[in-house]
Design a protein around this motif. Structure first.
Motif, mmCIF file in Angstrom:
data_model
loop_
_atom_site.group_PDB
_atom_site.id
_atom_site.type_symbol
_atom_site.label_atom_id
_atom_site.label_comp_id
_atom_site.label_asym_id
_atom_site.label_seq_id
_atom_site.Cartn_x
_atom_site.Cartn_y
_atom_site.Cartn_z
ATOM 1 N N PHE A 168 0.808 -1.217 0.000
ATOM 2 C CA PHE A 168 0.000 0.000 0.000
ATOM 3 C C PHE A 168 0.851 1.282 0.000
ATOM 4 N N SER A 172 -3.910 3.563 -2.662
ATOM 5 C CA SER A 172 -4.967 3.810 -1.684
ATOM 6 C C SER A 172 -6.307 3.529 -2.342
ATOM 7 N N THR A 184 -8.815 -1.278 -6.542
ATOM 8 C CA THR A 184 -7.668 -1.357 -5.629
ATOM 9 C C THR A 184 -7.035 -2.739 -5.563
#
Length: 321
Positions: A168, A172, A184
Motif C-alpha cells: 500500500f 490507496s 484497488t
C-alpha cells in the motif's frame, strides 16, 4: 509489541452489529494483532461501543473522523497501521477465530505477499445464505510470475485477504467510488509475486437491508472508472505482456459483474448511460462478442456455469451490443 496483522475496521452507524464484529477480532487465536477502528462520522451509539472495547483491550486503536466514506476510512486505517500485514473487516461482518492465525502462517510458510480465504454470505441469525469459494481449484501456493491467470478470474474482495503492508506504499482506495475494491485489489496483485490461500470459509459476510450493495444507481458506472485505474497500473507492471489476462479481467468485471449490478437499476436514463458506457469500453478494449461468449473462468465456460435466468439475461445484453 510488533504486530503480525493490523485489522482495519471502518465504522458507520452499525451499533446493532458492531459487538459481534469486534468480539470475533478480540477472540482471534492469533494474539499479536492490532485492531484499528475508524469511526467515519457515526451518528448512532457506535462510538460508545468502540470506547467500551478500547478501554478493555490494549491492542485497539480508535480514530474518529467526519463522514468521508468507506474508502477514506480504510485509507485512514492504513496510514495508522503498524502491522506486518493488513486486513480489512467490515463492521457488520465477522470472522472465524482461526482466520488470521492460519492466514498469517500461510504467508510466512510461502513468503506470500497476499493470502486469501473463502467467504460465505450469512443473515442476521448467522444462517449461511450462499458460499463463495475462492480459487479452490488452485494449489495452496500460487506463483504469479509463472501463472497469472488468476488476475482475469478472481473476485476483487478486500475483506477475505491479508496484504503485506508495503503493497500500500503508493496505493490507496479511491475516494467516493462504487467498486472501490475493483479499483484497488487488482493493483495490489500487480505488485505481488506469490499468493497463498486457504479453502476454509473464514469470512462471514452479512447480507442486510440498506447496505450499499442494495442501493443500485447510476453510480454503478464507476466500474469503468475502476477498470481505467487498474489499466494504468497493469501496463506499467511486470505483467504488461499478459494481454489475454487483461482482456479476461475486463470481460469479467466490465461485462459480467457490471451487468449483474446494472440489472437492478430501475431508472431508464441511468440504464441508458450505463449501457452506452459498457459498449464504449468493450469497443476501446477491442473485446468481441465471441470473446465474451467464450470467456473461461477456472477452466470452464463461465456463461454455461450460470443458471438459465442469468444465461438468458446475459445473452440478451450481448445481442444488444
Amino acid at each position: 509489541m510488533i504486530y503480525k496483522v493490523s485489522v482495519i475496521v471502518p465504522v458507520y452507524n452499525v451499533e446493532h452489529y458492531l459487538r459481534k464484529c469486534l468480539d470475533s477480532l478480540i477472540n482471534q487465536t492469533c494474539k499479536k494483532i492490532e485492531i484499528i477502528i475508524v469511526n467515519d462520522g457515526s451518528t448512532d451509539n457506535s462510538q460508545l461501543i468502540i470506547d467500551e472495547y478500547a478501554l478493555k483491550y490494549d491492542n485497539i486503536k480508535t480514530i474518529v473522523q467526519s463522514n468521508k466514506g468507506l474508502s477514506e476510512a480504510r485509507n485512514t486505517g492504513i496510514k495508522n497501521a503498524s502491522g506486518e500485514f493488513l486486513a480489512f473487516v467490515d463492521s457488520d461482518d465477522w470472522i472465524e477465530k482461526e482466520m488470521l492465525h492460519e492466514m498469517y502462517n500461510l504467508a510466512k510458510k510461502y513468503s506470500a505477499d497476499i493470502v486469501l480465504c473463502s467467504l460465505q454470505n450469512t443473515d442476521d441469525q448467522g444462517k449461511i445464505i450462499k458460499k463463495l469459494p475462492e480459487l479452490h481449484q488452485l494449489p495452496e501456493r500460487i506463483d504469479l510470475t509463472q501463472d497469472f491467470t488468476i488476475f482475469g478470474e478472481m473476485s476483487c474482495f478486500a475483506c477475505n485477504k491479508i496484504f503485506k503492508r508495503e503493497l500500500f506504499n503508493d496505493i490507496s482506495f479511491p475516494k467516493n467510488m462504487h467498486f472501490e475494491d475493483v479499483a484497488t485489489i487488482p493493483r495490489l496483485f500487480l505488485k505481488a509475486k506469490t499468493i497463498a490461500k486457504s479453502n476454509k470459509y473464514f469470512y462471514q459476510y452479512l447480507i442486510r437491508s440498506g447496505s450499499i450493495t442494495r442501493n443500485y444507481s447510476i453510480k454503478g458506472i464507476n466500474m469503468f472508472d475502476a477498470i481505467e485505474i487498474v489499466k494504468h497500473d497493469f501496463f506499467k507492471s511486470i505483467y504488461f505482456k499478459n494481454l489475454h489476462d487483461w482482456h479476461k479481467f475486463t470481460i469479467f468485471q466490465g461485462f459480467y459483474c457490471f451487468l449483474a449490478y446494472y440489472a437492478y437499476v430501475s431508472d431508464y436514463s441511468s440504464r441508458k448511460k450505463m449501457f452506452s458506457k459498457l459498449k464504449e469500453t468493450l469497443k476501446s478494449e477491442h473485446i468481441s462478442k465471441k470473446q465474451i461468449y467464450t470467456y473461461n473462468r477456472f477452466g470452464k465456460n463461465y456463461l454455461s456455469t450460470l443458471n438459465l435466468k442469468k444465461i438468458i439475461f446475459y445473452v440478451l445484453q450481448l445481442i444488444k451490443l
